[in-house]
Design an enzyme around this catalytic site. Structure first.
Site, PDB file in Angstrom:
ATOM      1  N   SER A 210       0.845  -1.189   0.000  1.00  0.00           N
ATOM      2  CA  SER A 210       0.000   0.000   0.000  1.00  0.00           C
ATOM      3  C   SER A 210       0.879   1.237   0.000  1.00  0.00           C
ATOM      4  CB  SER A 210      -0.884  -0.018   1.252  1.00  0.00           C
ATOM      5  OG  SER A 210      -1.321   1.292   1.550  1.00  0.00           O
TER       6      SER A 210
ATOM      7  N   GLU B 294      -7.178 -10.629  -6.805  1.00  0.00           N
ATOM      8  CA  GLU B 294      -8.303  -9.699  -7.007  1.00  0.00           C
ATOM      9  C   GLU B 294      -8.458  -9.325  -8.480  1.00  0.00           C
ATOM     10  OE1 GLU B 294      -7.819  -6.361  -4.296  1.00  0.00           O
ATOM     11  OE2 GLU B 294      -7.346  -7.757  -2.690  1.00  0.00           O
TER      12      GLU B 294
ATOM     13  N   LYS C 102       0.819  -3.230   4.966  1.00  0.00           N
ATOM     14  CA  LYS C 102      -0.048  -3.987   4.069  1.00  0.00           C
ATOM     15  C   LYS C 102       0.699  -4.874   3.089  1.00  0.00           C
ATOM     16  CE  LYS C 102      -4.175  -2.818   3.243  1.00  0.00           C
ATOM     17  NZ  LYS C 102      -5.401  -3.576   3.418  1.00  0.00           N
TER      18      LYS C 102
END
Ligand code: ARG
Length: 474
Positions: free
Chosen positions: A277, A290, A283
């Protein structure tokens, strides 16, 4: 602007019209199939005496050169031609003069494009199959290593009964195996050659359609010339099969995302297949999974686009059909990319066996087996179901599992319980007593793995020798 059909026109095409009509920006993707089709066509014209043998040989030699120059990057496919067919023919005429002008004898761009697209899709069907096979190999590797790795099986995303990682992966193995079968089925139906259909009604030249079909690796010529130039249902079938592949990949991605979450921690996606991130330093995100899930929509879109394009087109060729290409190419590249990436992610993923086992043990996944224990001791199933339900409620209040209870506590609910209940509801027993074929028990799983190994060793598509013969023969 360079057009094949200028003769009956007195005005130049408007530039916007030209751009709107042209397809070279995308149909250059099948330059190879276009040239191969022309080679087979011209050889046949020579054999049939429609061209002289010398003319045919000269054209074939030049076509080979054009092909290798495009492949080597020394001949650029120029955007000012309307389509790949015009480009190749123009190059041939530029280099061979009069003889080059005979290439298109007994042929229309309608059967030419029908052939090119079919050969291109046929190649992609095989490549999709090969990628699916690689994914199956990765899956089988995981299955072999994890016949004893216990994890919870879910229904409604609620823990249901214990299974093994081998069993869970085996479910995806079956899905992707069927996807391969779909590729094979499509190949079988589509492998008939439209070349020789002409514009729509065949030609008056004595073409040998069996010869060109054989030279290009088809089972034989297509049997109706109007259908030959109009059929795109094999593209629709392929897009449908690719959509199914994407649906499977998307479900699998969804599970990987859930398993990789902080709450589950069943797996850890390798750093090489994760992203970070820009703001949150901690993160590590499952972006690849995804994206695969997201791209399923794009492939479905191509399927619906072509179905819609085709639904109102009268026979035979209509320019609408040029719309069969861009989204199809995009869908193919998307699906193939997703298969390769997903496979890489799966091959490097780390499975946290302890965490999976703990999760299975903590969710009353052995409640069915506890009920079955009572049934095996003479209690009718519906009563047993009720008894174990009460037991589960008691455990929830005490915040423990069924096997944490003392024998006294168990017998207070049903006197049928004996000391062997603990073994009967252990995770290992729950899994390994499930031995019907297709169930997760180790012995059943090993039989399945054996079958899958044999399946993977057998080859699915017929050998492809035509291309070597066409490009390097005589
Ligand atoms: N670019 C065209 C297509 O993709 C090629 C066939 C053109 N034929 C024609 N009669 N305009 O369909």
């Amino acid at each position: 602007m360079a057009q094949l059909w200028g003769g009956r026109f007195t005005k130049e095409t408007d530039q916007l019209v030209y751009n709107f009509n042209a397809s070279i920006s995308f149909d250059q993707k099948f330059y190879r199939q276009d040239i191969e089709g022309s080679m087979a066509h011209v050889r046949m014209l020579g054999k049939q005496g429609i061209l002289t043998e010398d003319e045919a040989a000269a054209i074939v030699t030049e076509l080979k050169k054009i092909l290798s120059e495009i492949e080597a990057g020394t001949l650029e496919i120029a955007a000012q031609f309307e389509d790949i067919h015009s480009f190749v023919e123009a190059k041939l005429i530029e280099r061979l003069g009069e003889a080059g002008k005979k290439l298109h004898t007994g042929r229309s761009r309608n059967d030419q494009v029908a052939l090119d697209m079919r050969m291109y899709v046929r190649m992609e069907v095989r490549q999709t199959d090969a990628l699916l096979k690689e994914l199956l190999e990765t899956l089988l590797g995981i299955m072999k290593a994890h016949t004893e790795t216990i994890m919870p099986g879910f229904t409604h995303l609620q823990k249901a009964q214990p299974v093994t990682l081998a069993h869970h992966m085996g479910a995806y193995f079956e899905m992707f195996k069927r996807d391969r079968q779909r590729m094979r089925d499509i190949y079988e139906r589509m492998n008939y050659c439209p070349l020789g259909s002409g514009a729509l009604a065949g030609t008056t030249y004595p073409l040998d359609r069996d010869d060109t079909a054989r030279a290009l690796g088809f089972y034989g010529p297509s049997l109706n010339s109007m259908d030959g130039v109009s059929d795109r249902d094999y593209v629709i079938e392929y897009l449908s099969a690719l959509s199914t592949v994407m649906m499977h990949l998307s479900r699998f991605s969804e599970e990987v995302i859930i398993w990789n979450s902080n709450e589950y921690q069943f797996v850890e996606i390798d750093d090489g297949y994760s992203t970070g991130s820009s703001i949150m330093p901690q993160k590590k995100n499952p972006d690849i999974a995804e994206l695969v899930r997201g791209k399923a929509g794009r492939v479905y879109g191509a399927l619906f686009s072509l179905l819609t394009t085709m639904k109102g087109i009268p026979l035979a060729y209509n320019k609408d059909m040029q719309e069969d290409k861009e989204l199809t190419f995009d869908a193919i590249d998307t699906a193939k990319g997703c298969l390769a990436l997903f496979n890489g992610m799966l091959a490097t993923i780390r499975f946290h066996k302890e965490q999976m086992r703990k999760s299975a043990a903590l969710g009353f996944t052995n409640a069915t087996d506890a009920a079955d224990y009572l049934v095996n001791h003479g209690v009718p199933f519906r009563d047993a179901h009720g008894v174990i339900g009460k037991l589960v409620l008691y455990c929830i209040e005490k915040n423990c599992s069924i096997d944490d209870l003392t024998l006294e506590e168990l017998q207070a609910v049903s006197p049928v319980f004996e000391a062997d209940i603990y073994d009967a509801v252990s995770m290992e027993t729950c899994v390994n007593k499930r031995l019907t074929i297709g169930a997760p028990g180790k012995a059943a799983m090993e039989q399945v793995i054996q079958k899958e190994e044999e399946y993977l060793a057998s080859s699915v598509f017929p050998a492809e020798e035509w291309e070597e013969a066409l490009l390097h023969g005589e």
